[in-house]
Design an enzyme around this catalytic site. Structure first.
Site, mmCIF file in Angstrom:
data_model
loop_
_atom_site.group_PDB
_atom_site.id
_atom_site.type_symbol
_atom_site.label_atom_id
_atom_site.label_comp_id
_atom_site.label_asym_id
_atom_site.label_seq_id
_atom_site.Cartn_x
_atom_site.Cartn_y
_atom_site.Cartn_z
ATOM 1 N N HIS A 35 0.847 -1.187 0.000
ATOM 2 C CA HIS A 35 0.000 0.000 0.000
ATOM 3 C C HIS A 35 0.888 1.245 0.000
ATOM 4 C CE1 HIS A 35 -3.521 -2.320 1.707
ATOM 5 N NE2 HIS A 35 -2.553 -3.031 2.247
ATOM 6 N N GLU A 123 2.396 -0.648 4.427
ATOM 7 C CA GLU A 123 2.167 0.703 3.935
ATOM 8 C C GLU A 123 3.512 1.383 3.716
ATOM 9 O OE1 GLU A 123 -0.603 2.315 3.195
ATOM 10 O OE2 GLU A 123 -2.223 1.321 4.290
ATOM 11 N N HIS A 162 -2.403 -2.941 -3.489
ATOM 12 C CA HIS A 162 -3.774 -2.655 -3.083
ATOM 13 C C HIS A 162 -4.614 -2.352 -4.327
ATOM 14 C CE1 HIS A 162 -6.391 -0.478 0.155
ATOM 15 N NE2 HIS A 162 -6.839 -1.674 -0.130
ATOM 16 N N ASP A 172 -3.177 2.660 -4.974
ATOM 17 C CA ASP A 172 -1.849 2.564 -4.351
ATOM 18 C C ASP A 172 -1.209 1.191 -4.533
ATOM 19 O OD1 ASP A 172 -4.051 1.911 -2.440
ATOM 20 O OD2 ASP A 172 -2.443 1.520 -1.021
#
Length: 188
Positions: A35, A123, A162, A172
């Site tokens: 992500h 992330e 993602h 993303d």
């Protein structure tokens, strides 16, 4: 980077516990989802991402925060622009990062949903337009190698974005993410 296996905590990462997790229903880890996030959008640094993942985001600090402060989300890891890694959820637990999504398992040839049940979410601090840093790729490669060594079902074919699993909702990590460079570094 030195890493050790200690339950599902990567010793290289700074640990910040998110309440937004629960038990994996089957204990399976077989997918890595990459992500990207920046809070406020397009701005890097600060503590807003950690605040979001720990339910402490103050809705009055930025207009965008008012739209998302109610969310109960998390990821297993956040890799900051300088390559420092924060772990919010033990990888043996289910983090809440994938949302409504689906993925075609290349081995079972079945469309799977409820991806949080069997995925690890990483992330990267960033957005769709800004290139990610060399330090971020180095940290991502290191944590990916740790995960692949730890979970027998996880390999390079089970890494995706993602955007790939939620194409109508998410973009993303976006076109700024260099997949070829990531895989090249992962193969070293």
């Amino acid at each position: 980077m030195k890493s050790e296996i200690c339950d599902g905590q990567w010793s290289t990462a700074r640990q910040v516990i998110s309440p937004n997790h629960d038990q994996r229903p089957h204990g399976e880890v077989s997918l890595l989802l990459i992500h990207a996030i920046s809070l406020p959008p397009g701005q890097f640094s600060g503590d807003a991402i950690e605040a979001l993942f720990t339910n402490q985001l103050k809705s009055k600090e930025h207009p965008f925060f008012a739209e998302i402060a109610h969310l109960r989300v998390s990821a297993h890891f956040l890799i900051r622009r300088d390559g420092h890694c924060v772990q919010f959820v033990d990888t043996n637990q289910r983090a809440w990062h994938a949302g409504r999504s689906s993925w075609l398992d290349p081995y079972q040839q079945v469309l799977r949903t409820a991806l949080n049940d069997f995925s690890v979410g990483i992330e990267l601090e960033g957005d769709d337009e800004t290139p990610f840093t060399r330090a971020q790729y180095q940290a991502l490669v290191a944590v990916t190698q740790w995960l692949i060594a730890r979970y027998p079902l996880l390999d390079k074919t089970r890494i995706t974005s993602h955007a790939h699993v939620a194409p109508l909702r998410k973009t993303d990590p976006g076109p700024a993410f260099d997949w070829a460079y990531y895989y090249q570094e992962l193969s070293r």
